[in-house]
Design a protein around this motif. Structure first.
Motif, PDB file in Angstrom:
ATOM      1  N   GLN B   1       0.854  -1.191   0.000  1.00 52.97           N
ATOM      2  CA  GLN B   1       0.000   0.000   0.000  1.00 52.97           C
ATOM      3  C   GLN B   1       0.890   1.242   0.000  1.00 52.97           C
ATOM      4  OE1 GLN B   1      -2.523   0.294   3.382  1.00 52.97           O
ATOM      5  NE2 GLN B   1      -3.631   2.038   2.607  1.00 52.97           N
ATOM      6  N   GLN B   2       0.696   2.099  -1.004  1.00 53.95           N
ATOM      7  CA  GLN B   2       1.518   3.278  -1.148  1.00 53.95           C
ATOM      8  C   GLN B   2       0.987   4.339  -0.212  1.00 53.95           C
ATOM      9  OE1 GLN B   2       4.305   3.529  -3.083  1.00 53.95           O
ATOM     10  NE2 GLN B   2       4.597   5.458  -2.029  1.00 53.95           N
ATOM     11  N   GLN B   3       1.736   4.685   0.813  1.00 54.79           N
ATOM     12  CA  GLN B   3       1.266   5.648   1.791  1.00 54.79           C
ATOM     13  C   GLN B   3       1.646   7.071   1.447  1.00 54.79           C
ATOM     14  OE1 GLN B   3       1.233   4.616   5.963  1.00 54.79           O
ATOM     15  NE2 GLN B   3       2.293   2.712   5.482  1.00 54.79           N
ATOM     16  N   VAL B   4       2.669   7.232   0.607  1.00 55.54           N
ATOM     17  CA  VAL B   4       3.085   8.557   0.162  1.00 55.54           C
ATOM     18  C   VAL B   4       3.206   8.505  -1.362  1.00 55.54           C
ATOM     19  CG1 VAL B   4       4.856  10.328   0.276  1.00 55.54           C
ATOM     20  CG2 VAL B   4       4.332   8.976   2.314  1.00 55.54           C
ATOM     21  N   LYS B   5       2.397   9.306  -2.026  1.00 52.54           N
ATOM     22  CA  LYS B   5       2.388   9.337  -3.486  1.00 52.54           C
ATOM     23  C   LYS B   5       3.027  10.624  -3.975  1.00 52.54           C
ATOM     24  CE  LYS B   5      -1.703   6.430  -3.947  1.00 52.54           C
ATOM     25  NZ  LYS B   5      -3.069   6.280  -4.502  1.00 52.54           N
ATOM     26  N   GLN B   6       3.978  10.473  -4.885  1.00 52.96           N
ATOM     27  CA  GLN B   6       4.765  11.614  -5.351  1.00 52.96           C
ATOM     28  C   GLN B   6       4.582  11.781  -6.851  1.00 52.96           C
ATOM     29  OE1 GLN B   6       8.835  11.440  -4.020  1.00 52.96           O
ATOM     30  NE2 GLN B   6       9.525  13.060  -5.387  1.00 52.96           N
ATOM     31  N   SER B   7       4.506  13.040  -7.278  1.00 46.13           N
ATOM     32  CA  SER B   7       4.400  13.333  -8.713  1.00 46.13           C
ATOM     33  C   SER B   7       5.048  14.680  -9.017  1.00 46.13           C
ATOM     34  CB  SER B   7       2.919  13.358  -9.128  1.00 46.13           C
ATOM     35  OG  SER B   7       2.227  14.392  -8.451  1.00 46.13           O
ATOM     36  N   PRO B   8       5.528  14.895 -10.234  1.00 48.07           N
ATOM     37  CA  PRO B   8       5.600  13.924 -11.317  1.00 48.07           C
ATOM     38  C   PRO B   8       6.773  12.965 -11.135  1.00 48.07           C
ATOM     39  CG  PRO B   8       6.636  15.964 -11.995  1.00 48.07           C
ATOM     40  CD  PRO B   8       6.112  16.198 -10.608  1.00 48.07           C
ATOM     41  N   GLN B   9       6.853  11.965 -11.956  1.00 46.33           N
ATOM     42  CA  GLN B   9       7.954  11.017 -11.895  1.00 46.33           C
ATOM     43  C   GLN B   9       9.231  11.661 -12.421  1.00 46.33           C
ATOM     44  OE1 GLN B   9       7.111   7.338 -13.875  1.00 46.33           O
ATOM     45  NE2 GLN B   9       9.026   6.385 -13.322  1.00 46.33           N
ATOM     46  N   SER B  10       9.087  12.528 -13.436  1.00 52.11           N
ATOM     47  CA  SER B  10      10.232  13.249 -13.976  1.00 52.11           C
ATOM     48  C   SER B  10       9.803  14.657 -14.349  1.00 52.11           C
ATOM     49  CB  SER B  10      10.828  12.515 -15.178  1.00 52.11           C
ATOM     50  OG  SER B  10       9.876  12.437 -16.219  1.00 52.11           O
ATOM     51  N   LEU B  11      10.777  15.554 -14.370  1.00 47.00           N
ATOM     52  CA  LEU B  11      10.490  16.964 -14.577  1.00 47.00           C
ATOM     53  C   LEU B  11      11.673  17.614 -15.276  1.00 47.00           C
ATOM     54  CD1 LEU B  11       8.574  19.351 -13.859  1.00 47.00           C
ATOM     55  CD2 LEU B  11       9.758  19.503 -11.665  1.00 47.00           C
ATOM     56  N   ILE B  12      11.389  18.365 -16.310  1.00 47.73           N
ATOM     57  CA  ILE B  12      12.423  19.121 -17.003  1.00 47.73           C
ATOM     58  C   ILE B  12      12.070  20.592 -16.906  1.00 47.73           C
ATOM     59  CG2 ILE B  12      13.595  19.536 -19.198  1.00 47.73           C
ATOM     60  CD1 ILE B  12      12.896  16.662 -20.003  1.00 47.73           C
ATOM     61  N   VAL B  13      13.026  21.389 -16.438  1.00 45.84           N
ATOM     62  CA  VAL B  13      12.807  22.807 -16.211  1.00 45.84           C
ATOM     63  C   VAL B  13      13.981  23.580 -16.802  1.00 45.84           C
ATOM     64  CG1 VAL B  13      12.610  24.577 -14.408  1.00 45.84           C
ATOM     65  CG2 VAL B  13      11.458  22.389 -14.125  1.00 45.84           C
ATOM     66  N   GLN B  14      13.684  24.737 -17.335  1.00 43.34           N
ATOM     67  CA  GLN B  14      14.758  25.597 -17.833  1.00 43.34           C
ATOM     68  C   GLN B  14      15.430  26.310 -16.668  1.00 43.34           C
ATOM     69  OE1 GLN B  14      16.000  25.808 -20.785  1.00 43.34           O
ATOM     70  NE2 GLN B  14      14.469  24.786 -22.011  1.00 43.34           N
ATOM     71  N   LYS B  15      16.704  26.595 -16.844  1.00 49.49           N
ATOM     72  CA  LYS B  15      17.452  27.352 -15.830  1.00 49.49           C
ATOM     73  C   LYS B  15      16.718  28.648 -15.508  1.00 49.49           C
ATOM     74  CE  LYS B  15      21.871  29.680 -15.079  1.00 49.49           C
ATOM     75  NZ  LYS B  15      23.199  30.023 -15.661  1.00 49.49           N
ATOM     76  N   GLY B  16      16.594  28.919 -14.212  1.00 52.20           N
ATOM     77  CA  GLY B  16      15.888  30.105 -13.761  1.00 52.20           C
ATOM     78  C   GLY B  16      14.411  29.889 -13.513  1.00 52.20           C
ATOM     79  N   GLY B  17      13.883  28.774 -13.929  1.00 56.16           N
ATOM     80  CA  GLY B  17      12.460  28.480 -13.747  1.00 56.16           C
ATOM     81  C   GLY B  17      12.153  27.936 -12.369  1.00 56.16           C
ATOM     82  N   ILE B  18      10.886  27.654 -12.136  1.00 51.78           N
ATOM     83  CA  ILE B  18      10.438  27.106 -10.855  1.00 51.78           C
ATOM     84  C   ILE B  18      10.132  25.622 -11.027  1.00 51.78           C
ATOM     85  CG2 ILE B  18       8.723  27.240  -9.014  1.00 51.78           C
ATOM     86  CD1 ILE B  18       8.228  30.142  -9.852  1.00 51.78           C
ATOM     87  N   SER B  19      10.709  24.811 -10.174  1.00 50.82           N
ATOM     88  CA  SER B  19      10.431  23.372 -10.174  1.00 50.82           C
ATOM     89  C   SER B  19       9.456  23.078  -9.043  1.00 50.82           C
ATOM     90  CB  SER B  19      11.721  22.568  -9.956  1.00 50.82           C
ATOM     91  OG  SER B  19      12.690  22.906 -10.921  1.00 50.82           O
ATOM     92  N   ILE B  20       8.414  22.329  -9.335  1.00 53.42           N
ATOM     93  CA  ILE B  20       7.405  22.012  -8.326  1.00 53.42           C
ATOM     94  C   ILE B  20       7.169  20.505  -8.301  1.00 53.42           C
ATOM     95  CG2 ILE B  20       5.037  22.366  -7.521  1.00 53.42           C
ATOM     96  CD1 ILE B  20       5.051  25.029  -9.036  1.00 53.42           C
ATOM     97  N   ILE B  21       7.329  19.922  -7.126  1.00 54.19           N
ATOM     98  CA  ILE B  21       7.120  18.485  -6.933  1.00 54.19           C
ATOM     99  C   ILE B  21       6.072  18.324  -5.835  1.00 54.19           C
ATOM    100  CG2 ILE B  21       8.203  16.276  -6.378  1.00 54.19           C
ATOM    101  CD1 ILE B  21      10.911  17.597  -7.160  1.00 54.19           C
ATOM    102  N   ASN B  22       5.118  17.453  -6.079  1.00 53.88           N
ATOM    103  CA  ASN B  22       3.992  17.294  -5.163  1.00 53.88           C
ATOM    104  C   ASN B  22       3.972  15.927  -4.500  1.00 53.88           C
ATOM    105  OD1 ASN B  22       2.623  19.867  -5.894  1.00 53.88           O
ATOM    106  ND2 ASN B  22       2.517  18.869  -7.889  1.00 53.88           N
ATOM    107  N   CYS B  23       3.511  15.901  -3.261  1.00 53.15           N
ATOM    108  CA  CYS B  23       3.340  14.648  -2.544  1.00 53.15           C
ATOM    109  C   CYS B  23       2.018  14.649  -1.801  1.00 53.15           C
ATOM    110  CB  CYS B  23       4.491  14.409  -1.560  1.00 53.15           C
ATOM    111  SG  CYS B  23       5.977  13.825  -2.381  1.00 53.15           S
ATOM    112  N   ALA B  24       1.410  13.493  -1.718  1.00 57.36           N
ATOM    113  CA  ALA B  24       0.171  13.327  -0.977  1.00 57.36           C
ATOM    114  C   ALA B  24       0.333  12.124  -0.051  1.00 57.36           C
ATOM    115  CB  ALA B  24      -0.995  13.108  -1.928  1.00 57.36           C
TER     116      ALA B  24
END
Lengths: 113, 114
Positions: B1-24
């Protein structure tokens, strides 16, 4: 940088061999952990220890065994390696308490042929 | 049973941008939420952590936002740099746990393009 060491870093071994993965920390931490991590996947706790002579199974069932005879040393042993044991094994340690930072070693990449 | 779910699996961002990773998470007994950063060939290292009594914690370019009612938390990396390229894991641990056991999310591989 954390003072926690794992050897070997890489191990390729044949099926049926006995292996021991070494983990040592010089921080005097009471708690130590072993995690299994497959490529691109999350870490799964397979063993942990509160202190000397204390070991418990983790959330993921594992055929490996551990021992904690000295505070600084927490080796993991596989009596008979199988290809299904191929994975990365990460050792970690932390001070006593429920929310203390876990410090990880660099890991051992195991390949069983 | 997955108790912590994370997304996205992969992320590509340009330099200077904002990276956002979510967990539930599912277990309301969780009361400690760290984020770990892992570079290739290295073990994970603690990046930043939050407890549920605050809604946000900031350390430099890294911010955790926490929504207790939604049981979600996220990592924001401002002004993302190529050196931030790594795998990020969220985690959670339970209230009154003496073991310090962490439940990890599946990980997000971040690539920051120059």
């Amino acid at each position: 940088e954390a003072d926690i060491y794992q050897t070997p870093r890489y191990l390729v071994i044949g099926t049926g061999k006995k292996i021991t993965l070494e983990c040592s920390q010089t921080m005097g931490h009471d708690k130590m952990y072993w995690y299994q991590q497959d490529p691109g996947m999350e870490l799964h706790l397979i063993h942990y220890s509160y202190g000397v002579n204390s070991t418990e199974k983790g959330d993921l069932s594992s055929e490996s065994t551990v021992s904690r005879i000295r505070t600084e040393h927490f080796p993991l042993t596989l009596e008979s390696a199988r290809p299904s044991h191929t994975s990365q094994y990460l050792c970690a340690s932390s001070r006593a308490g429920g929310k203390e930072t876990q410090y990880f070693g660099p890991g051992t990449r195991l390949l069983v042929l | 049973q997955q108790q912590v779910k994370q997304s996205p699996q992969s992320l590509i961002v340009q330099k200077g941008g904002i990276s956002i990773i979510n967990c539930a998470y599912e277990n309301t007994a969780f009361d400690y939420f760290p984020w770990y950063q892992q570079f290739p060939g290295k073990g994970p290292a603690l990046l930043i952590a939050i407890r549920p009594d605050v809604s946000e914690k900031k350390e430099g370019r890294f911010t955790i936002s926490f929504n207790k009612s939604a049981k979600q938390f996220s990592l924001h990396i401002m002004d993302s740099q190529p050196g931030d390229s790594a795998t990020y894991f969220c985690a959670a641990s339970r209230r009154l746990s003496n073991t310090g056991k962490l439940i990890f999310g599946q990980g997000t591989t971040l690539q920051v393009k120059p």
